[in-house]
Scaffold this motif. Structure first.
Motif, mmCIF file in Angstrom:
data_model
loop_
_atom_site.group_PDB
_atom_site.id
_atom_site.type_symbol
_atom_site.label_atom_id
_atom_site.label_comp_id
_atom_site.label_asym_id
_atom_site.label_seq_id
_atom_site.Cartn_x
_atom_site.Cartn_y
_atom_site.Cartn_z
ATOM 1 N N ILE A 98 19.229 4.471 19.991
ATOM 2 C CA ILE A 98 18.852 4.243 18.598
ATOM 3 C C ILE A 98 20.160 4.024 17.849
ATOM 4 C CG2 ILE A 98 17.840 5.235 16.511
ATOM 5 C CD1 ILE A 98 15.973 6.844 18.334
ATOM 6 N N PRO A 99 20.443 2.810 17.417
ATOM 7 C CA PRO A 99 21.748 2.510 16.833
ATOM 8 C C PRO A 99 21.922 3.077 15.425
ATOM 9 C CG PRO A 99 20.359 0.566 16.791
ATOM 10 C CD PRO A 99 19.589 1.619 17.522
ATOM 11 N N SER A 100 23.177 3.117 15.010
ATOM 12 C CA SER A 100 23.525 3.566 13.668
ATOM 13 C C SER A 100 23.789 2.351 12.777
ATOM 14 C CB SER A 100 24.755 4.478 13.722
ATOM 15 O OG SER A 100 25.028 5.007 12.446
ATOM 16 N N HIS A 101 24.157 2.641 11.536
ATOM 17 C CA HIS A 101 24.452 1.578 10.565
ATOM 18 C C HIS A 101 25.402 2.165 9.533
ATOM 19 C CE1 HIS A 101 23.876 -1.434 7.405
ATOM 20 N NE2 HIS A 101 23.369 -2.214 8.348
ATOM 21 N N ILE A 102 26.276 1.328 8.983
ATOM 22 C CA ILE A 102 27.250 1.788 7.996
ATOM 23 C C ILE A 102 26.567 2.411 6.784
ATOM 24 C CG2 ILE A 102 27.393 -0.461 6.855
ATOM 25 C CD1 ILE A 102 30.267 2.108 7.425
ATOM 26 N N ASP A 103 25.315 1.999 6.499
ATOM 27 C CA ASP A 103 24.572 2.563 5.360
ATOM 28 C C ASP A 103 24.327 4.060 5.520
ATOM 29 O OD1 ASP A 103 24.477 0.108 4.179
ATOM 30 O OD2 ASP A 103 22.375 -0.306 4.646
ATOM 31 N N LEU A 104 24.476 4.562 6.747
ATOM 32 C CA LEU A 104 24.263 5.988 6.982
ATOM 33 C C LEU A 104 25.266 6.836 6.190
ATOM 34 C CD1 LEU A 104 22.215 7.519 8.776
ATOM 35 C CD2 LEU A 104 24.027 7.745 10.491
ATOM 36 N N VAL A 105 26.368 6.208 5.769
ATOM 37 C CA VAL A 105 27.365 6.910 4.943
ATOM 38 C C VAL A 105 26.716 7.491 3.697
ATOM 39 C CG1 VAL A 105 29.406 6.598 3.491
ATOM 40 C CG2 VAL A 105 29.343 5.579 5.768
ATOM 41 N N GLY A 106 25.830 6.710 3.073
ATOM 42 C CA GLY A 106 25.189 7.165 1.839
ATOM 43 C C GLY A 106 23.880 7.891 2.043
ATOM 44 N N ALA A 107 23.459 8.008 3.288
ATOM 45 C CA ALA A 107 22.140 8.580 3.558
ATOM 46 C C ALA A 107 22.047 10.044 3.139
ATOM 47 C CB ALA A 107 21.802 8.438 5.037
ATOM 48 N N GLU A 108 23.146 10.781 3.284
ATOM 49 C CA GLU A 108 23.097 12.211 2.969
ATOM 50 C C GLU A 108 22.756 12.441 1.496
ATOM 51 O OE1 GLU A 108 26.401 14.428 4.422
ATOM 52 O OE2 GLU A 108 25.943 13.943 6.504
ATOM 53 N N ILE A 109 23.265 11.582 0.620
ATOM 54 C CA ILE A 109 22.938 11.696 -0.805
ATOM 55 C C ILE A 109 21.473 11.335 -1.036
ATOM 56 C CG2 ILE A 109 23.424 10.759 -3.108
ATOM 57 C CD1 ILE A 109 26.335 10.341 -2.138
ATOM 58 N N GLU A 110 21.012 10.279 -0.354
ATOM 59 C CA GLU A 110 19.615 9.863 -0.494
ATOM 60 C C GLU A 110 18.655 10.909 0.055
ATOM 61 O OE1 GLU A 110 18.906 5.487 0.251
ATOM 62 O OE2 GLU A 110 20.886 5.682 1.153
ATOM 63 N N MET A 111 19.108 11.695 1.030
ATOM 64 C CA MET A 111 18.256 12.702 1.664
ATOM 65 C C MET A 111 18.074 13.956 0.817
ATOM 66 S SD MET A 111 19.822 12.380 5.508
ATOM 67 C CE MET A 111 18.948 13.760 6.249
ATOM 68 N N LEU A 112 18.927 14.143 -0.165
ATOM 69 C CA LEU A 112 18.918 15.389 -0.929
ATOM 70 C C LEU A 112 17.583 15.670 -1.600
ATOM 71 C CD1 LEU A 112 22.481 15.367 -2.550
ATOM 72 C CD2 LEU A 112 21.663 16.803 -0.665
ATOM 73 N N ASN A 113 16.868 14.617 -1.978
ATOM 74 C CA ASN A 113 15.593 14.801 -2.668
ATOM 75 C C ASN A 113 14.386 14.768 -1.734
ATOM 76 O OD1 ASN A 113 16.765 14.998 -5.256
ATOM 77 N ND2 ASN A 113 16.942 12.768 -5.373
ATOM 78 N N LEU A 114 14.644 14.644 -0.416
ATOM 79 C CA LEU A 114 13.541 14.581 0.536
ATOM 80 C C LEU A 114 13.087 15.977 0.939
ATOM 81 C CD1 LEU A 114 14.795 11.697 2.873
ATOM 82 C CD2 LEU A 114 13.228 11.533 0.931
ATOM 83 N N ASP A 115 11.805 16.098 1.239
ATOM 84 C CA ASP A 115 11.279 17.380 1.711
ATOM 85 C C ASP A 115 11.824 17.693 3.101
ATOM 86 O OD1 ASP A 115 9.766 17.644 -0.596
ATOM 87 O OD2 ASP A 115 8.010 16.648 0.287
ATOM 88 N N ASN A 116 12.063 18.980 3.356
ATOM 89 C CA ASN A 116 12.547 19.423 4.671
ATOM 90 C C ASN A 116 13.719 18.574 5.156
ATOM 91 O OD1 ASN A 116 10.472 21.424 4.925
ATOM 92 N ND2 ASN A 116 9.040 19.765 5.439
ATOM 93 N N ARG A 117 14.682 18.365 4.274
ATOM 94 C CA ARG A 117 15.756 17.412 4.552
ATOM 95 C C ARG A 117 16.604 17.778 5.764
ATOM 96 N NH1 ARG A 117 17.249 19.813 -0.515
ATOM 97 N NH2 ARG A 117 19.013 21.250 -0.306
#
Length: 267
Positions: A98-117
């Motif tokens: 399952i490959p990664s992507h440079i966008d994963l850099v910002g994913a942690e900020i986007e995940m902050l509002n997700l349930d069971n992050r």
């Protein structure tokens, strides 16, 4: 090449998820993920690598053309894409990624509002976990939310330790993070082992580091040591694990030994 997610249906195995983590960079996490996975697959195991590092080095090191990836771990985490749509085959039979992507850099900020992050990756892997014998998660050199997700999803963790000065620097912080995750998120998380990497037996310092790690962690240290080897360094630029680049090299033999050591623990 895109994997056919449909063939995962109706196949049952007890998959083991192993995170490869150390917040210290340059210790051989990605090298271990690529070459351990390739060795396990060569030994007949069904293996999945999850590239959870925005640098995507595990992806390119296993021959994935990052320009042609239409679904990566990022889309699965943030856009709720089906994990089976992110499976790509490699040049080794039985080894998917399952490959990664440079966008994963910002994913942690986007995940902050997700349930069971902290448990997103654990939930993502559920549909495919039992199709594979081993799922290896290549973590980024940090103790951020993505790495916490990897450790929450994992059954165990391999901690690569570079045989150089300051080798144990930061290990206590990682061990504390593992303890917190055990207490709060994943009580079954175990340390698979400390893996000594970039070992050069000619150097007195390398032998001192080896002795020090053994003294601290005893039986948790793998018997296998990954020696310094130019073929390990060259193979990623060809998009190949070292076992395909030069099967007779020291690096290939070391990782095959590690794979056998891990398999032997399961029997």
């Amino acid at each position: 090449m895109k994997n056919d997610g449909q063939r995962i249906e109706n196949i049952w195995k007890m998959g083991k998820i192993i995170a490869i983590a150390n917040q210290k960079g340059g210790v051989g996490k990605t090298t271990t993920a690529i070459n351990l996975a390739a060795s396990l697959a060569t030994l007949g195991k069904k293996v999945l690598v999850v590239d959870a590092d925005p640098q995507a080095n595990a992806s390119s090191g296993l021959g994935v053309d990052l320009n042609n990836v239409d679904c990566s771990i990022y889309e699965c985490i943030i856009d709720h894409a089906d994990i089976r749509d992110a499976l790509y085959e490699t040049d080794i039979e039985g080894l998917d990624i399952i490959p990664s992507h440079i966008d994963l850099v910002g994913a942690e900020i986007e995940m902050l509002n997700l349930d069971n992050r902290e448990s997103i990756i654990k939930e993502l892997l559920k549909p495919v976990k039992d199709y594979y014998d081993y799922i290896l998660i290549d973590c980024s050199p940090s103790l951020g939310l993505i790495t916490v997700n990897a450790l929450t999803a994992a059954d165990s963790v391999i901690i690569p330790v570079q045989c150089e000065y300051f080798a144990l620097e930061g290990i206590s912080k990682l061990l504390n993070t593992i303890k917190i995750i055990r207490d709060k998120l994943n009580q079954h998380l175990e340390i698979e082992g400390f893996l000594l990497t970039m070992y050069d037996s000619r150097l007195r310092l390398a032998n001192q580091i080896y002795d020090e790690v053994k003294r601290h962690f005893h039986e948790l240290v793998f018997k296998t040591v990954i020696q310094r080897n130019v073929k390990i360094s060259e193979s990623p630029s060809h998009g190949l694990p070292v076992i395909l680049y030069d099967a007779e090299s020291v690096g290939a033999k070391n990782h095959m030994s590690l794979a056998k050591e891990i398999i032997s623990r399961e029997s």
